[in-house]
Enzyme design. Sequence first.
Site, short mmCIF file in Angstrom:
data_model
loop_
_atom_site.label_atom_id
_atom_site.label_comp_id
_atom_site.label_asym_id
_atom_site.label_seq_id
_atom_site.Cartn_x
_atom_site.Cartn_y
_atom_site.Cartn_z
N ASP A 67 0.03 -6.52 -3.63
CA ASP A 67 0.88 -7.11 -2.61
C ASP A 67 0.07 -7.89 -1.57
OD1 ASP A 67 -0.33 -4.87 -1.56
OD2 ASP A 67 1.50 -3.81 -1.09
N ASN A 136 6.51 6.96 3.70
CA ASN A 136 7.94 7.01 3.34
C ASN A 136 8.17 6.94 1.82
OD1 ASN A 136 7.30 4.38 2.80
ND2 ASN A 136 8.85 3.46 4.15
N HIS A 138 6.83 4.66 -0.19
CA HIS A 138 6.74 3.33 -0.78
C HIS A 138 5.50 3.16 -1.65
CE1 HIS A 138 4.62 1.26 2.90
NE2 HIS A 138 3.73 1.49 1.97
N GLU A 143 10.10 -0.59 -0.74
CA GLU A 143 10.53 0.32 0.31
C GLU A 143 11.70 1.19 -0.16
OE1 GLU A 143 8.76 0.74 2.76
OE2 GLU A 143 8.19 -1.06 3.87
C1 GLP Z 1 0.37 -0.27 2.59
C2 GLP Z 1 0.22 -0.83 1.19
C3 GLP Z 1 0.39 0.22 0.13
C4 GLP Z 1 -0.41 1.45 0.47
C5 GLP Z 1 0.09 2.02 1.77
C6 GLP Z 1 -0.58 3.31 2.19
O1 GLP Z 1 1.65 -0.31 3.10
N1 GLP Z 1 1.12 -1.89 0.95
O2 GLP Z 1 -0.01 -0.31 -1.14
O3 GLP Z 1 -0.31 2.41 -0.56
O4 GLP Z 1 -0.13 1.03 2.77
O5 GLP Z 1 -1.75 3.06 2.89
P1 GLP Z 1 -2.79 4.14 3.33
O6 GLP Z 1 -3.63 4.39 2.12
O7 GLP Z 1 -3.55 3.49 4.43
O8 GLP Z 1 -2.05 5.34 3.75
#
Ligand code: GLP
Length: 241
Positions: A67, A136, A138, A143
């Site tokens: 993404d 959440n 995702h 989402e």
């Molecule tokens: C972002 C990314 C996700 C990732 C998530 C969790 O929103 N788009 O791909 O898994 O963050 O991030 P973290 O590893 O910092 O908790």
Amino acid sequence: MKRIICKNYDEMSRLGSYVCAEQVWRKPNSVLGFATGSTPMGMYKCLVDMYKGGMVDFSGITAFNLDEYYPMSKSHEQSYDYYMWDRFFAHINVKRENVNLPNGGASDPQKACEEYENKIRLCGGIDLQLLGIGNNGHIAFNEPGDSLRVRTHVTELTENTIAANARFFECRDDVPRRALSMGMGSIMQARRILMLISGKSKAPVVKQMFSGVVTPQIPASVLQLHNDVVVLLDEAAASGL
Ligand code: GLP
């Protein structure tokens, strides 16, 4: 879903790097799907160390990231493009022309998503997709409540995600409201999936994800329907199981 509980973040990162390296050893021209966020940083560092130690050769791989924020320029320090080059791609021997991220600067984002999806298909699909998880539930920027069938698409971030990601920006208002993201449909097509989950804050969503119920409200729960998923969790993330 196979789950492996690791003692801590370092052990999870090391094990994750072995899974990626093993994929490249087995198939040097693998198509690898990469993820951002704080969780995989340790794993990227381990992979860079393995590369520098001559243990793995990335020259044949093709990379697709999950993404990118939209709109977002590649040179912005919080772009996922910047993140990936800064922490990983610049330190290994992947060929620049084999690195792909959704284009956060595209004038026609919809078209950019279709082109991205086509390119994944033309490269033969993703052999190993790395994933993290949002608080959440995702995955990438799919989402809660989003369709589970979509391919790469333009998506609106939830307030929860904007708040969670604000820590990387100067203030909450600087977090883009939209993103280009592979859809759950694209992700479920990957031949193998490796998910890394770390920290106590993820424990409640981990519990929901493994509850046996598949629901769009917890996008990660859909992975229960994939036949080759390995989830590496540290003890804190697994504490609710
Ligand atoms: C972002 C990314 C996700 C990732 C998530 C969790 O929103 N788009 O791909 O898994 O963050 O991030 P973290 O590893 O910092 O908790």
